[in-house]
Design an enzyme around this catalytic site. Structure first.
Site, PDB file in Angstrom:
ATOM      1  N   LYS A 199      34.840  40.212  45.833  1.00 23.56           N
ATOM      2  CA  LYS A 199      35.829  39.431  45.065  1.00 23.56           C
ATOM      3  C   LYS A 199      37.011  39.087  45.957  1.00 23.56           C
ATOM      4  O   LYS A 199      37.299  39.728  46.962  1.00 23.56           O
ATOM      5  CB  LYS A 199      36.313  40.162  43.817  1.00 23.56           C
ATOM      6  CG  LYS A 199      37.186  41.405  44.063  1.00 23.56           C
ATOM      7  CD  LYS A 199      38.689  41.151  44.139  1.00 23.56           C
ATOM      8  CE  LYS A 199      39.348  42.319  44.819  1.00 23.56           C
ATOM      9  NZ  LYS A 199      40.681  42.443  45.087  1.00 23.56           N
ATOM     10  N   ASP A 211      38.785  46.911  39.302  1.00 19.28           N
ATOM     11  CA  ASP A 211      38.030  45.703  39.662  1.00 19.28           C
ATOM     12  C   ASP A 211      36.574  45.746  39.196  1.00 19.28           C
ATOM     13  O   ASP A 211      35.854  44.755  39.341  1.00 19.28           O
ATOM     14  CB  ASP A 211      38.021  45.522  41.190  1.00 19.28           C
ATOM     15  CG  ASP A 211      39.391  45.168  41.735  1.00 19.28           C
ATOM     16  OD1 ASP A 211      40.216  44.620  40.974  1.00 19.28           O
ATOM     17  OD2 ASP A 211      39.633  45.433  42.929  1.00 19.28           O
TER      18      ASP A 211
END
Ligand code: C5P
Length: 296
Positions: free
Chosen positions: A6, A133
């Site tokens: 990410k 996350d």
């Protein structure tokens, strides 16, 4: 299973909460750079890791994928004796959520292996316990994250973003970078990135130039204070014609946006040639979140 890296296209960090986390407003994008995780029933829970930086990944019960297996086993009444094998392609300790990707892949993998058929929301709920996350690693695509980053809303967007990731030696710990930001804010006024409206508009319009201009990360000044060499890497990328360059999450990976794939390849070659970073990777986004790619 595989799960993507990410990037935070926008990351504004709010107050330090009593639970030790900061309130965030962030725009995540999942990149086509993956860790592969293989799960096999075994006599005990084990973790093996291969790939760049594998020696930095814990092999004991603190490994995020191992924690994911144990958590889901406890929640669903299954047997956590699983051999976990991780093939790393996501930079280790690089600010690209590699550990979270492994946890997300393990959650999806256990659900498939045990046939528990949990919903994505149930998996995300377990993921949030493991790290801020992890829900996004499951979700993928492009999403607005709030809370400590675990509350997600999909972001409408079109088009493909072409990224070059410039990798540096690991060694910037996420809590240390947040701590440095708190220290800087305590010492005096620190510039903050505005709201994510410009990033969201650029994504909606598939306007790569506007996206490059609007990238912002409140953790960047703190990462630069702890790793000053990153500044010249950011400058070099911009001088080479990148549309934008930003520290990824808490760093030290630098993400460089190119106008198209051909230019991204050229940028990757030029950055490699300059020798300012340990390695470069090409990756496009957005891509889907953690998925089973091959059942055993
Ligand atoms: O959730 P995760 O394991 O990624 O967080 C690692 C550390 O990063 C936390 O212990 C905290 O110090 C910091 N953090 C934070 N605020 C967030 C996310 C992470 O302060 N929203």
């Amino acid at each position: 299973m595989r799960a993507p890296a990410k990037l935070n296209l926008h990351l504004s960090v709010g107050r330090l909460r009593p639970d030790g986390f900061h309130d965030l407003v962030t725009v995540f994008q999942a990149l086509g750079l993956y860790d592969q995780v293989t799960l096999t029933r075994a006599d005990e829970l084990t973790v093996t890791v291969e790939g760049e930086g594998a020696d930095l990944v814990p092999l004991d019960a603190t490994n995020l994928a191992a924690r994911a297996v144990c958590l889901l086993a406890a929640r669903t009444g299954n047997d956590a004796r699983i051999a976990i094998h991780i093939r790393k392609d996501i930079p280790v300790a690089g600010g690209c959520a590699g550990g979270s990707a492994d946890a997300a892949a393990a959650l999806v993998g256990c659900d498939a292996l045990w046939g528990t058929d949990l919903t994505r929301d149930q998996l995300a709920d377990a993921g949030a316990v493991l790290g801020s996350d992890v829900p996004f690693s499951l979700h993928g695509g492009t999403a607005l994250g709030t809370g400590r980053g675990e509350q997600l809303t999909p972001v409408l967007g079109q088009g493909n973003c072409c990224w070059v990731l410039a990798l540096s030696e690991p060694g910037l710990s996420t809590p240390a970078v947040y701590g440095e930001l708190d220290r800087q804010r305590h010492a005096g006024p620190v510039g903050v990135v505005s709201d994510p409206a410009e990033v969201l508009a650029a994504l909606r319009q598939a306007d790569a130039v506007a996206l490059g201009r609007s990238l912002g990360n409140d953790l960047q000044p703190a990462a630069l204070a702890l790793r000053p060499a990153l500044r010249s890497l950011l400058d070099a990328a911009r001088e080479l014609g990148a549309l934008g360059a930003i520290v990824s999450g808490s760093g030290p990976t630098v993400a460089v946006l190119a106008r198209d794939a051909t230019y991204a390849d050229a940028l990757a070659a030029a950055l490699t040639g300059q020798g300012q970073c340990a390695a470069v990777r090409r990756a496009d986004g957005p891509v889907a979140g953690a998925r089973v790619v091959e059942a055993h």
